[in-house]
Design a protein around this motif. Structure first.
Motif, mmCIF file in Angstrom:
data_model
loop_
_atom_site.group_PDB
_atom_site.id
_atom_site.type_symbol
_atom_site.label_atom_id
_atom_site.label_comp_id
_atom_site.label_asym_id
_atom_site.label_seq_id
_atom_site.Cartn_x
_atom_site.Cartn_y
_atom_site.Cartn_z
ATOM 1 N N SER A 88 0.816 -1.216 0.000
ATOM 2 C CA SER A 88 0.000 0.000 0.000
ATOM 3 C C SER A 88 0.850 1.266 0.000
ATOM 4 O O SER A 88 0.323 2.366 -0.117
ATOM 5 N N VAL A 89 2.173 1.115 0.086
ATOM 6 C CA VAL A 89 3.040 2.292 -0.061
ATOM 7 C C VAL A 89 2.782 2.965 -1.419
ATOM 8 O O VAL A 89 2.850 4.195 -1.548
ATOM 9 N N ILE A 90 2.449 2.151 -2.418
ATOM 10 C CA ILE A 90 2.190 2.693 -3.766
ATOM 11 C C ILE A 90 0.923 3.555 -3.756
ATOM 12 O O ILE A 90 0.763 4.446 -4.577
ATOM 13 N N ASP A 91 0.013 3.272 -2.810
ATOM 14 C CA ASP A 91 -1.251 4.020 -2.748
ATOM 15 C C ASP A 91 -1.111 5.374 -2.066
ATOM 16 O O ASP A 91 -2.059 6.165 -2.082
ATOM 17 N N SER A 98 5.556 10.539 -11.562
ATOM 18 C CA SER A 98 5.532 10.048 -12.939
ATOM 19 C C SER A 98 5.545 8.525 -12.936
ATOM 20 O O SER A 98 5.864 7.896 -11.921
ATOM 21 N N TYR A 99 5.239 7.962 -14.073
ATOM 22 C CA TYR A 99 5.281 6.499 -14.231
ATOM 23 C C TYR A 99 6.717 6.017 -13.988
ATOM 24 O O TYR A 99 6.935 4.988 -13.371
ATOM 25 N N GLY A 127 5.975 -8.887 -13.906
ATOM 26 C CA GLY A 127 6.117 -7.579 -14.538
ATOM 27 C C GLY A 127 5.088 -6.616 -14.000
ATOM 28 O O GLY A 127 4.304 -6.966 -13.107
ATOM 29 N N MET A 128 5.135 -5.425 -14.536
ATOM 30 C CA MET A 128 4.212 -4.397 -14.072
ATOM 31 C C MET A 128 3.703 -3.596 -15.274
ATOM 32 O O MET A 128 4.490 -3.174 -16.121
ATOM 33 N N TRP A 129 2.408 -3.434 -15.336
ATOM 34 C CA TRP A 129 1.811 -2.610 -16.391
ATOM 35 C C TRP A 129 1.252 -1.350 -15.744
ATOM 36 O O TRP A 129 0.757 -1.374 -14.612
ATOM 37 N N ASP A 130 1.288 -0.257 -16.478
ATOM 38 C CA ASP A 130 0.711 0.995 -15.980
ATOM 39 C C ASP A 130 -0.760 1.070 -16.344
ATOM 40 O O ASP A 130 -1.191 0.501 -17.339
ATOM 41 N N GLY A 218 -2.871 9.764 -7.159
ATOM 42 C CA GLY A 218 -2.345 8.431 -6.845
ATOM 43 C C GLY A 218 -2.143 7.607 -8.102
ATOM 44 O O GLY A 218 -2.857 7.787 -9.093
ATOM 45 N N TYR A 219 -1.181 6.705 -8.018
ATOM 46 C CA TYR A 219 -0.853 5.870 -9.185
ATOM 47 C C TYR A 219 -1.691 4.599 -9.185
ATOM 48 O O TYR A 219 -1.926 4.000 -8.130
#
Ligand code: LMR
Length: 319
Positions: A88-91, A98-99, A127-130, A218-219
């Protein structure tokens, strides 16, 4: 690979389930990945894509992956917090500008620790998708400061940080599966929500809501995941083909995500179907300060490490 005349037993089927529409960055990339895998493996590997949550809703897909009903998912990082809450750090609001900052963070030491935690739970991250940065919509009034959400019922993805982000201002955050958001608006169970332009447009949320605040607070991106046991059981050549194909599709997906989110915003400006407010740089600083208690909440639960290596505190890349 050349695998004509394969028996059912020899064929590897990867059921890839996701919850968004087909014409979204994730939907299009999932289809591209499936097409390339089927072609490149000479149909030895068949990737079947199930969009729109037709197989499993967001709240059920982790379990389905874990018990082998499906082999691949790409949930938003916010949903991964149900397995590893540290994600949840990403939240955290305005954690990234930026991406590229998100990608660097995930590729850096702290990101690798988050990935290892997921691995320890039996999931491999491939992997990770935006998707993009989230904006706020609601039906009641323009949101010009975070505290304007007070008294609103806001749909959130299942993440404690997203819950905190709204509850500190007196709002009522409500976890709702993505494909139920439209009905929840109609039924009056929620007044507003946060999402990317692509997700807002693909579900026609802008036609139900009156006000849009372009806050980029938020990302929202995706963790490509497989069940570890399934992954470990794949032949090495198939693992390699998956990794290489995913890496190629990821580059393509990331460009597409940027383009789609920009074009959806332009379309919304042109359709004049929702009142749009843009957060200025000066306002953004005020928003960031208002969100400080959410960082405190995270720090108290998980310590300083994950936050301290965010780009805004390091002033550069996570190494
Ligand atoms: C949401 O639930 O709003 C998103 O995670 C949907 C998605 O997968 O983009």
């Amino acid at each position: 690979m050349d695998h004509e005349q394969l028996s059912e037993e020899e064929r590897i089927v990867i059921r890839f389930s996701h919850v968004v529409g087909e014409d979204t960055p994730k939907g299009l990339a999932a289809r591209k990945f499936a097409k390339l895998m089927n072609e490149r493996s000479g149909e030895h590997v068949e990737v079947q894509v199930f969009p729109n949550g037709i197989l499993y809703k967001d709240s059920k897909e982790m379990e389905a992956l874990s018990n082998g009903s499906i082999q691949m998912i790409a949930p938003a990082t916010s949903k991964v917090t149900s397995l590893v809450p540290e994600w949840s750090v990403i939240d955290l609001p305005y954690a990234f500008e930026s991406y590229e900052e998100v990608h660097d963070y995930i590729d850096g030491d702290t990101g690798q620790e988050l990935i290892a935690k997921l691995d320890a739970k039996g999931y491999v991250m491939l992997g990770m998708w935006d998707n993009g940065f989230k904006q706020l919509t609601n039906r009641s009034y323009p949101i010009l400061h975070p505290s304007d959400v007070a008294d609103l019922k806001i749909r959130i993805m299942p993440s404690d940080i997203l819950h905190e982000q709204f509850s500190i201002f007196g709002a009522v955050p409500i976890k709702v599966d993505f494909n139920t958001v439209f009905q929840s608006f109609e039924g009056g169970e929620i007044d507003g929500q946060e999402n990317t332009m692509s997700n807002i447009a693909s579900k026609n949320i802008h036609l139900q809501q009156k006000y849009l605040t372009v806050s980029n607070h938020g990302y929202l991106g995706y963790v490509l995941m497989m069940n570890k046991e399934f992954w470990n059981g794949l032949p090495e050549e198939v693992q390699l083909l998956i990794t290489e194909t995913l890496s190629e599709v990821s580059d393509w997906e990331r460009e597409l995500a940027k383009e789609l989110n920009e074009s959806e915003l332009t379309e919304m400006e042109e359709c004049a179907c929702i009142e749009i407010h843009y957060i200025s740089q000066a306002e953004k600083e005020i928003w960031e300060e208002a969100f400080e208690p959410v960082y405190e909440y995270y720090r108290k639960r998980f310590g300083a490490k994950y936050i301290d290596s965010l780009p805004k505190y390091k002033g550069g890349k996570d190494t």
